[in-house]
Design a protein around this motif. Structure first.
Motif, PDB file in Angstrom:
ATOM      1  N   HIS A  78       6.053   9.970  -6.481  1.00  0.00           N
ATOM      2  CA  HIS A  78       7.451   9.834  -6.083  1.00  0.00           C
ATOM      3  C   HIS A  78       8.195   8.906  -7.040  1.00  0.00           C
ATOM      4  CE1 HIS A  78       7.087  11.592  -1.937  1.00  0.00           C
ATOM      5  NE2 HIS A  78       5.814  11.419  -2.257  1.00  0.00           N
ATOM      6  N   SER A  79       9.494   9.128  -7.173  1.00  0.00           N
ATOM      7  CA  SER A  79      10.331   8.256  -8.000  1.00  0.00           C
ATOM      8  C   SER A  79      10.623   6.971  -7.220  1.00  0.00           C
ATOM      9  CB  SER A  79      11.647   8.950  -8.350  1.00  0.00           C
ATOM     10  OG  SER A  79      12.478   9.030  -7.196  1.00  0.00           O
ATOM     11  N   TYR A  80      11.106   5.960  -7.939  1.00  0.00           N
ATOM     12  CA  TYR A  80      11.469   4.702  -7.277  1.00  0.00           C
ATOM     13  C   TYR A  80      12.564   4.947  -6.237  1.00  0.00           C
ATOM     14  CZ  TYR A  80       8.841   2.326 -10.942  1.00  0.00           C
ATOM     15  OH  TYR A  80       7.847   1.891 -11.780  1.00  0.00           O
ATOM     16  N   ASP A  81      13.531   5.776  -6.580  1.00  0.00           N
ATOM     17  CA  ASP A  81      14.615   6.065  -5.641  1.00  0.00           C
ATOM     18  C   ASP A  81      14.102   6.773  -4.388  1.00  0.00           C
ATOM     19  OD1 ASP A  81      16.564   4.864  -7.220  1.00  0.00           O
ATOM     20  OD2 ASP A  81      17.049   6.730  -8.268  1.00  0.00           O
ATOM     21  N   GLU A  82      13.187   7.727  -4.582  1.00  0.00           N
ATOM     22  CA  GLU A  82      12.617   8.434  -3.427  1.00  0.00           C
ATOM     23  C   GLU A  82      11.855   7.464  -2.527  1.00  0.00           C
ATOM     24  OE1 GLU A  82      11.699  12.887  -5.226  1.00  0.00           O
ATOM     25  OE2 GLU A  82      10.286  11.265  -5.662  1.00  0.00           O
ATOM     26  N   ILE A  83      11.062   6.616  -3.129  1.00  0.00           N
ATOM     27  CA  ILE A  83      10.290   5.641  -2.350  1.00  0.00           C
ATOM     28  C   ILE A  83      11.232   4.701  -1.621  1.00  0.00           C
ATOM     29  CG2 ILE A  83       8.604   3.766  -2.439  1.00  0.00           C
ATOM     30  CD1 ILE A  83       7.442   5.201  -4.977  1.00  0.00           C
ATOM     31  N   ALA A  84      12.256   4.217  -2.328  1.00  0.00           N
ATOM     32  CA  ALA A  84      13.221   3.299  -1.717  1.00  0.00           C
ATOM     33  C   ALA A  84      13.862   3.937  -0.492  1.00  0.00           C
ATOM     34  CB  ALA A  84      14.285   2.905  -2.730  1.00  0.00           C
ATOM     35  N   SER A  85      14.215   5.195  -0.603  1.00  0.00           N
ATOM     36  CA  SER A  85      14.822   5.909   0.517  1.00  0.00           C
ATOM     37  C   SER A  85      13.841   6.046   1.682  1.00  0.00           C
ATOM     38  CB  SER A  85      15.277   7.284   0.051  1.00  0.00           C
ATOM     39  OG  SER A  85      15.750   8.041   1.128  1.00  0.00           O
ATOM     40  N   GLU A  86      12.597   6.340   1.364  1.00  0.00           N
ATOM     41  CA  GLU A  86      11.603   6.556   2.411  1.00  0.00           C
ATOM     42  C   GLU A  86      11.215   5.272   3.141  1.00  0.00           C
ATOM     43  OE1 GLU A  86       8.293   9.059   1.394  1.00  0.00           O
ATOM     44  OE2 GLU A  86       9.545  10.219   0.034  1.00  0.00           O
ATOM     45  N   VAL A  87      11.187   4.153   2.426  1.00  0.00           N
ATOM     46  CA  VAL A  87      10.768   2.905   3.070  1.00  0.00           C
ATOM     47  C   VAL A  87      11.946   2.033   3.466  1.00  0.00           C
ATOM     48  CG1 VAL A  87       8.524   2.898   1.928  1.00  0.00           C
ATOM     49  CG2 VAL A  87      10.415   1.613   0.906  1.00  0.00           C
ATOM     50  N   GLY A  88      13.159   2.498   3.186  1.00  0.00           N
ATOM     51  CA  GLY A  88      14.343   1.767   3.603  1.00  0.00           C
ATOM     52  C   GLY A  88      14.580   0.478   2.826  1.00  0.00           C
ATOM     53  N   ARG A 140       0.833  -1.205   0.000  1.00  0.00           N
ATOM     54  CA  ARG A 140       0.000   0.000   0.000  1.00  0.00           C
ATOM     55  C   ARG A 140       0.872   1.262   0.000  1.00  0.00           C
ATOM     56  NH1 ARG A 140      -3.265  -1.202   3.804  1.00  0.00           N
ATOM     57  NH2 ARG A 140      -1.981  -0.474   5.495  1.00  0.00           N
ATOM     58  N   VAL A 141       1.907   1.275   0.831  1.00  0.00           N
ATOM     59  CA  VAL A 141       2.744   2.468   0.936  1.00  0.00           C
ATOM     60  C   VAL A 141       3.409   2.793  -0.401  1.00  0.00           C
ATOM     61  CG1 VAL A 141       4.857   3.388   1.989  1.00  0.00           C
ATOM     62  CG2 VAL A 141       3.128   2.307   3.416  1.00  0.00           C
ATOM     63  N   VAL A 142       4.009   1.780  -1.054  1.00  0.00           N
ATOM     64  CA  VAL A 142       4.683   2.073  -2.325  1.00  0.00           C
ATOM     65  C   VAL A 142       3.675   2.467  -3.401  1.00  0.00           C
ATOM     66  CG1 VAL A 142       6.728   0.680  -1.828  1.00  0.00           C
ATOM     67  CG2 VAL A 142       4.843  -0.338  -3.085  1.00  0.00           C
ATOM     68  N   TRP A 143       2.497   1.849  -3.413  1.00  0.00           N
ATOM     69  CA  TRP A 143       1.474   2.198  -4.413  1.00  0.00           C
ATOM     70  C   TRP A 143       1.044   3.645  -4.235  1.00  0.00           C
ATOM     71  CZ3 TRP A 143      -3.383   4.088  -5.109  1.00  0.00           C
ATOM     72  CH2 TRP A 143      -3.981   3.889  -6.351  1.00  0.00           C
ATOM     73  N   VAL A 144       0.735   4.028  -3.013  1.00  0.00           N
ATOM     74  CA  VAL A 144       0.260   5.388  -2.743  1.00  0.00           C
ATOM     75  C   VAL A 144       1.356   6.407  -3.059  1.00  0.00           C
ATOM     76  CG1 VAL A 144      -0.444   6.972  -0.897  1.00  0.00           C
ATOM     77  CG2 VAL A 144      -1.498   4.713  -1.066  1.00  0.00           C
ATOM     78  N   LEU A 145       2.592   6.122  -2.625  1.00  0.00           N
ATOM     79  CA  LEU A 145       3.667   7.068  -2.878  1.00  0.00           C
ATOM     80  C   LEU A 145       3.936   7.244  -4.376  1.00  0.00           C
ATOM     81  CD1 LEU A 145       6.192   6.146  -0.055  1.00  0.00           C
ATOM     82  CD2 LEU A 145       4.767   8.192  -0.198  1.00  0.00           C
ATOM     83  N   ARG A 146       3.826   6.170  -5.147  1.00  0.00           N
ATOM     84  CA  ARG A 146       4.109   6.240  -6.584  1.00  0.00           C
ATOM     85  C   ARG A 146       2.910   6.752  -7.376  1.00  0.00           C
ATOM     86  NH1 ARG A 146       7.940   6.943 -10.393  1.00  0.00           N
ATOM     87  NH2 ARG A 146       7.283   5.957 -12.330  1.00  0.00           N
ATOM     88  N   GLU A 147       1.762   6.115  -7.193  1.00  0.00           N
ATOM     89  CA  GLU A 147       0.603   6.403  -8.032  1.00  0.00           C
ATOM     90  C   GLU A 147      -0.101   7.695  -7.665  1.00  0.00           C
ATOM     91  OE1 GLU A 147       0.210   4.760 -10.675  1.00  0.00           O
ATOM     92  OE2 GLU A 147       1.465   3.037 -10.216  1.00  0.00           O
ATOM     93  N   ILE A 148      -0.109   8.037  -6.419  1.00  0.00           N
ATOM     94  CA  ILE A 148      -0.812   9.247  -5.998  1.00  0.00           C
ATOM     95  C   ILE A 148       0.179  10.363  -5.680  1.00  0.00           C
ATOM     96  CG2 ILE A 148      -2.377  10.250  -4.286  1.00  0.00           C
ATOM     97  CD1 ILE A 148      -3.701   7.476  -4.133  1.00  0.00           C
ATOM     98  N   GLY A 149       1.267   9.993  -4.991  1.00  0.00           N
ATOM     99  CA  GLY A 149       2.255  11.001  -4.621  1.00  0.00           C
ATOM    100  C   GLY A 149       3.213  11.368  -5.737  1.00  0.00           C
TER     101      GLY A 149
END
Length: 180
Positions: free
Chosen positions: A145-155, A134-143
């Protein structure tokens, strides 16, 4: 011989990194009250705080071998909790933004009803997704965010984010099939 309850955080973290569950349990009991209080202040909700701390401890258990400085285990745990709180609050904010956008769909009542119904269905699908999807879907599809940004945010690595996003997209598409 040192008992685990009186051992240093560094010793416990090192043992836990080697898979010693009891050592990790001692760390959890030692730091959980602080972590929950910290998360409660950030979220304003004990229930949200408990969820964030639980997610953080699961992440910590998996990532203990990556802990660079076992002397700083408390600040490391606090950082993980802070990230989990940020993820939760961001997801909540995005959900609220979606609600606001749905309210401002325009004057066409039929479109509003369909869109509102569709949005309710999407929210249910997202609520049923595992948290990490859910977190990666929301960050990418709605937010956006780039893959790198998401990777950094979710560790996680960008490759892990791509895999999770692919699974999330597939699940959302399957469950939203009637709306296509």
């Amino acid at each position: 011989m040192t008992t685990l309850s009186s051992a240093t955080d560094a010793f416990l973290a090192s043992r836990a990194a080697d898979g010693h569950q009891t050592a990790f349990g001692v760390l959890v009991r030692r730091h959980a009250p602080f972590l929950v209080a910290f998360a409660t202040k950030l979220t304003g909700s004990r229930a949200d705080a408990d969820d964030c701390v639980q997610e953080a401890l699961i992440t910590a258990w998996r990532r203990l071998p990556d802990l660079a400085d076992p002397e700083k285990v408390r600040s490391w745990l606090t950082t993980i909790v802070s990230r989990k709180v940020t993820d939760r609050m961001r997801a909540r904010k995005i959900s609220e933004q979606i609600d606001e956008e749905m309210v401002s769909l325009g004057d066409d009542p039929e479109r509003s009803v369909v869109a509102s119904s569709q949005m309710d269905a999407l929210k249910k699908v997202l609520a049923d997704l595992p948290e990490e999807l859910r977190v990666v879907w929301v960050l990418r599809e709605i937010g956006g965010h780039s893959y790198d940004e998401i990777a950094s945010e979710v560790g996680e690595t960008p490759a892990t984010v791509r895999g999770r996003l692919a699974r999330a997209r597939k699940t959302v598409l399957e469950r939203m099939q009637e709306w296509r």
